[in-house]
Design a protein around this motif. Structure first.
Motif, PDB file in Angstrom:
ATOM      1  N   PHE A   1      41.320  47.066  41.997  1.00  0.00           N
ATOM      2  CA  PHE A   1      41.646  46.503  40.675  1.00  0.00           C
ATOM      3  C   PHE A   1      42.323  47.523  39.767  1.00  0.00           C
ATOM      4  O   PHE A   1      43.077  47.150  38.862  1.00  0.00           O
ATOM      5  CB  PHE A   1      40.391  45.908  40.034  1.00  0.00           C
ATOM      6  CG  PHE A   1      39.978  44.619  40.677  1.00  0.00           C
ATOM      7  CD1 PHE A   1      40.705  43.471  40.462  1.00  0.00           C
ATOM      8  CD2 PHE A   1      38.894  44.570  41.545  1.00  0.00           C
ATOM      9  CE1 PHE A   1      40.352  42.276  41.070  1.00  0.00           C
ATOM     10  CE2 PHE A   1      38.534  43.391  42.163  1.00  0.00           C
ATOM     11  CZ  PHE A   1      39.266  42.234  41.929  1.00  0.00           C
TER      12      PHE A   1
ATOM     13  N   TYR B   1      45.709  46.824  41.076  1.00  0.00           N
ATOM     14  CA  TYR B   1      46.126  45.449  40.762  1.00  0.00           C
ATOM     15  C   TYR B   1      46.543  45.334  39.295  1.00  0.00           C
ATOM     16  O   TYR B   1      47.587  44.751  38.966  1.00  0.00           O
ATOM     17  CB  TYR B   1      44.982  44.479  41.066  1.00  0.00           C
ATOM     18  CG  TYR B   1      45.327  43.040  40.782  1.00  0.00           C
ATOM     19  CD1 TYR B   1      45.969  42.264  41.738  1.00  0.00           C
ATOM     20  CD2 TYR B   1      45.018  42.450  39.553  1.00  0.00           C
ATOM     21  CE1 TYR B   1      46.301  40.936  41.481  1.00  0.00           C
ATOM     22  CE2 TYR B   1      45.347  41.134  39.284  1.00  0.00           C
ATOM     23  CZ  TYR B   1      45.986  40.375  40.253  1.00  0.00           C
ATOM     24  OH  TYR B   1      46.325  39.074  39.998  1.00  0.00           O
TER      25      TYR B   1
ATOM     26  N   GLU C   1      39.741  41.446  37.248  1.00  0.00           N
ATOM     27  CA  GLU C   1      40.780  42.227  36.577  1.00  0.00           C
ATOM     28  C   GLU C   1      40.493  42.398  35.081  1.00  0.00           C
ATOM     29  O   GLU C   1      40.964  43.348  34.456  1.00  0.00           O
ATOM     30  CB  GLU C   1      42.154  41.576  36.750  1.00  0.00           C
ATOM     31  CG  GLU C   1      42.303  40.244  36.034  1.00  0.00           C
ATOM     32  CD  GLU C   1      43.734  39.713  36.053  1.00  0.00           C
ATOM     33  OE1 GLU C   1      44.602  40.337  35.414  1.00  0.00           O
ATOM     34  OE2 GLU C   1      43.969  38.673  36.703  1.00  0.00           O
TER      35      GLU C   1
ATOM     36  N   SER D   1      45.305  34.831  41.185  1.00  0.00           N
ATOM     37  CA  SER D   1      46.211  35.805  41.790  1.00  0.00           C
ATOM     38  C   SER D   1      47.636  35.548  41.320  1.00  0.00           C
ATOM     39  O   SER D   1      48.220  34.499  41.610  1.00  0.00           O
ATOM     40  CB  SER D   1      46.154  35.735  43.317  1.00  0.00           C
ATOM     41  OG  SER D   1      47.078  36.664  43.867  1.00  0.00           O
TER      42      SER D   1
ATOM     43  N   GLU E   1      41.169  39.388  44.032  1.00  0.00           N
ATOM     44  CA  GLU E   1      41.235  38.877  42.658  1.00  0.00           C
ATOM     45  C   GLU E   1      40.828  37.419  42.563  1.00  0.00           C
ATOM     46  O   GLU E   1      40.507  36.922  41.476  1.00  0.00           O
ATOM     47  CB  GLU E   1      42.641  39.078  42.078  1.00  0.00           C
ATOM     48  CG  GLU E   1      43.755  38.362  42.812  1.00  0.00           C
ATOM     49  CD  GLU E   1      44.428  39.220  43.862  1.00  0.00           C
ATOM     50  OE1 GLU E   1      45.635  39.037  44.097  1.00  0.00           O
ATOM     51  OE2 GLU E   1      43.736  40.074  44.469  1.00  0.00           O
TER      52      GLU E   1
END
Length: 757
Positions: free
Chosen positions: A423, A426, A481, A575, A649
């Motif tokens: 993350f 991400y 996230e 996502s 995610e």
């Protein structure tokens, strides 16, 4: 000149002298001392047949006497008057020295209709004698003696086109009223308000009768302000008039401003906090005071230097940043000023200069998060910097400009090495709106090692929290996230602590498969609505999601006033990269692909044993879910974000237990060494000592999150890898709560200690 010791002697001389014949009527009496003036005039009144008041020759309330009419009156209108007293001529001359010329003609006034013309003059000896020098008969000694008497009593006269509120001064309006007052008696302190002040000479006369003339309100302010650089163009006539009327006698700008604004001393931050609640006059006073007192090292000082009026002040707060060297303190102060001034939209000229900046760091330094467009630009600039520059170069600027964005990027340590790394990567990819190589590598690891099975199912964790009496709040589509932003928002005041767990959602990650909320539990669906909206755009939609997390934090804080523990969780995540991925894979035969393309269901007559697990998908309950960001062929296009698959995610749901922080002694931290030595690989150790035992400690610095290791009792260490030399400031967290801040310097090479110096 005949001088007298007291009034009685003078009166006796007048009585004796008036019986004598003389060619000239006028007897000037030079008087020193206001009280003596009063006593003399009171007695002279009884020695004459008529008293001529100069005020009677004023054609209006605020004009000087018409001396031509006075002379005509003395020559033609006085009948049956042998002795005349004329007052107060000195008060005309004191204000208007040009009127002293009448002394020349009065000095030679013939003793025809008038036998004696007594003219007492208070404290104007110098002006009087200067005029008499132009009278030839006086020079030749052909005129009567000038009488003189010394006495006591001072007076002060202020002349201005306005007046102040004062208990000391008698306020007089207009020249005529002023003269009338002197015709009755003197006053120790007089404030004459007259429009004639602008036309009178700028005199400050001393002696027994002081006169100070202020042609304008600005002139009054400038003489009292104790500030040589003050300029009239810095305020309108209305501004100066208002300030002058508020300013007490000999009161400095500091004094009057602090009194009007009700502050002890000049403090720019305190004053601009008040700005929105001040009227236009007080705002101007804040601006003017800042002209005089702002710190030369401050951004405000440079703004004020460019500003010539309060009307262009806000424009200069916005624009001055472009002409100054890049400075973190300037960026910080400017943002605070804009916030206090209520600026939420940048003008076209700002964007014109902004477009001329070539470096993303320069762009971040001039932006704030106060307007929607700026927030969009900050996301774009931060994404560009993430791709090309070390965070050490720009992180502090982003933290000033858009702190919530840094909180989003600063993914908290969850004690899960893979999740923390994933993350962290991400969220950075979200800002550039594409998956980079590091994220590809991590999701390949996730898929190849089937890491989703390392996580406990969410239902058991939530059920346990529910049985303990916690309030459960569901947020549809809130993935892990958002942990960094949400936790920071919840814990920033230091009164809340969060326990974070990552749990596995049910596969497939769609709402129908994850409806685990009970009837009385609230579900917030706004995030999912934004993600699936047909008009989804980046970064606009992403910023809307950030705003929803902000509102979520407020709601949780409100619930904490009713419940001891509030648990925030979600049914699934989202996502972005599965939605925008161009990669399509063939679905296995005998399956029906969901429109989102993230999973495919086995047909009823197909056995699941025929489908072995591979690195692309996972088979759960007759549903094949993709583990990476690719999608099955045949899916529909998605402009926003999708879910249904098994990427981290999508399927890692956060479970956050939020509670009020315990009441304990405040945590205090001390760096064991403020200088951290790095080896050639950029490795080093930060050691801090705490004043009491704690369960865990994490350090967030320059966009990185470091997990602390307890080295010994009350001492924690953080290992650095790949660091560059420089000065850093980091924030310490325990139980995801901000517990302190440390500042240190990382150095490479030899230092004095190494050399034994």
């Amino acid at each position: 000149m005949k001088c007298f010791r007291n009034i009685n002697e003078l009166i006796s001389d007048i009585r004796e002298e008036k019986s004598k014949s003389c060619r000239f009527a006028t007897r000037f009496i030079l008087v020193q001392g206001c009280r003596t003036w009063d006593e003399l005039v009171a007695k002279l009144i009884h020695e004459v047949d008529r008293v001529v008041h100069l005020s009677e020759f004023c054609d209006g309330h605020d004009v000087f006497p018409d001396m031509t009419k006075l002379q005509y009156y003395l020559k033609e209108k006085i009948l049956n008057c042998k002795d005349v007293l004329l007052i107060p001529l000195a008060e005309c001359i004191r204000l208007d020295p040009e009127s002293a010329i009448i002394i020349r003609s009065l000095a030679e006034w013939p003793a025809e209709k008038i036998r004696r013309l007594y003219i007492p003059l208070l404290s104007i000896n110098e002006s009087f004698l200067a005029e008499m020098d132009h009278v030839p008969r006086y020079e030749e000694g052909l005129l009567p003696d000038i009488l003189s008497i010394e006495g006591e009593g001072d007076c002060e006269v202020v002349v201005a086109p306005f007046h102040i509120e004062s208990e000391d001064f008698l306020i007089i309006s207009g020249i005529k009223e002023y003269l009338s007052r002197w015709e009755s008696s003197n006053v120790n302190k007089i404030w004459l308000q007259t429009d004639m002040a602008a036309w009178l000479p700028k005199l400050r006369l001393g002696g027994r009768c002081k006169v100070c003339i202020y042609p304008s309100p600005f002139d009054y302010v400038s003489r009292n302000a104790n500030w040589e650089e003050i300029r009239e163009e810095w305020g309108s006539s209305e501004n100066w008039n208002w300030l002058a009327t508020q300013m007490r006698e000999e009161e400095s700008l500091d004094s009057v401003a602090s009194r009007i604004l009700n502050v002890a001393d000049y403090n720019s931050q305190q004053l601009f906090v008040m700005w929105k609640n001040l009227d236009e006059r007080k705002r101007w006073l804040v601006w003017l005071w800042s002209k005089a007192k702002s710190n030369p090292d401050s951004y405000l000082y440079h703004v004020i230097e460019k500003s010539n009026s309060v009307s262009d002040f806000i424009d200069n707060v916005i624009m001055a940043i472009f002409s100054l060297p890049k400075s973190l303190s300037f960026s910080m102060e400017r943002k605070e000023l804009l916030k206090l001034l209520g600026v939420t939209v940048m003008p076209p000229e700002f964007w014109k200069q902004y477009d001329e900046l070539s470096s993303p760091l320069e762009r971040i330094a001039v932006l704030t998060d106060l307007s929607v467009t700026e927030r969009e630009k900050l996301v774009s600039s931060a994404g560009e910097l993430l791709s090309s520059h070390s965070t050490a170069l720009w992180w502090d600027y982003l933290e000033v400009a858009f702190p919530k964005l840094t909180w989003y990027l600063g993914f908290p340590s969850t004690d899960d090495e893979f999740a923390d790394a994933y993350f962290f990567a991400y969220n950075r990819c979200r800002l550039i709106d594409r998956a980079d190589d590091s994220l590809h590598d991590l999701i390949d690891k996730w898929a190849s090692e089937q890491l989703l099975w390392n996580y406990q199912g969410r239902s058991d964790i939530v059920a346990k929290q529910r049985s303990n009496g916690s309030k459960i709040l569901w947020v549809d589509a809130m993935g892990a996230e958002w942990l960094g932003l949400l936790i920071k928002l919840l814990t920033m005041d230091g009164e809340v602590e969060c326990e974070v767990m990552l749990a596995r959602a049910n596969i497939p990650t769609i709402t129908d498969a994850n409806k685990e909320w009970e009837e009385d539990e609230e579900v917030i669906r706004d995030l999912d609505d934004i993600a699936h909206h047909y008009a989804y755009t980046f970064p606009q939609s992403f910023l809307k999601e950030m705003e929803l997390i902000d509102k979520l934090a407020i709601k949780v804080q409100e619930l904490l006033s009713q419940f001891s523990v509030v648990v925030v969780t979600s049914d699934h995540g989202l996502s972005r990269f599965a939605a925008i991925s161009k990669e399509r894979v063939d679905p296995p035969q005998g399956t029906t692909v969901d429109s989102r393309g993230r999973f495919a269901a086995l047909q009823d007559d197909v056995l699941s044993e025929n489908y072995d697990a591979n690195t692309l998908w996972v088979l759960v309950n007759n549903v094949i879910c993709l583990l990476t960001h690719c999608r099955f062929k045949g899916c529909m296009a998605s402009p926003g974000e999708v879910h249904g698959g098994a990427a981290p995610e999508e399927c890692l749901s956060p479970v956050i237990a939020v509670r009020k922080a315990g009441v304990e002694a405040p945590l205090k931290f001390e760096l064991i060494a403020e200088t951290i030595k790095l080896n050639p690989k950029g490795e080093g150790v930060i050691a801090v000592r705490c004043n009491r035992a704690i369960r865990n400690l994490k350090l967030q610095v320059a966009g990185s999150s470091l997990k602390g290791q307890e080295a010994e009792a009350l001492t924690w260490e953080f290992k650095l890898k790949g660091w560059k030399a420089g000065k850093y400031t980091g924030t310490l967290y325990s139980a995801n709560r901000n517990v302190g801040e440390i500042t240190f310097e990382a150095v490479k090479g030899f230092i004095q200690d190494d050399l034994g110096l």
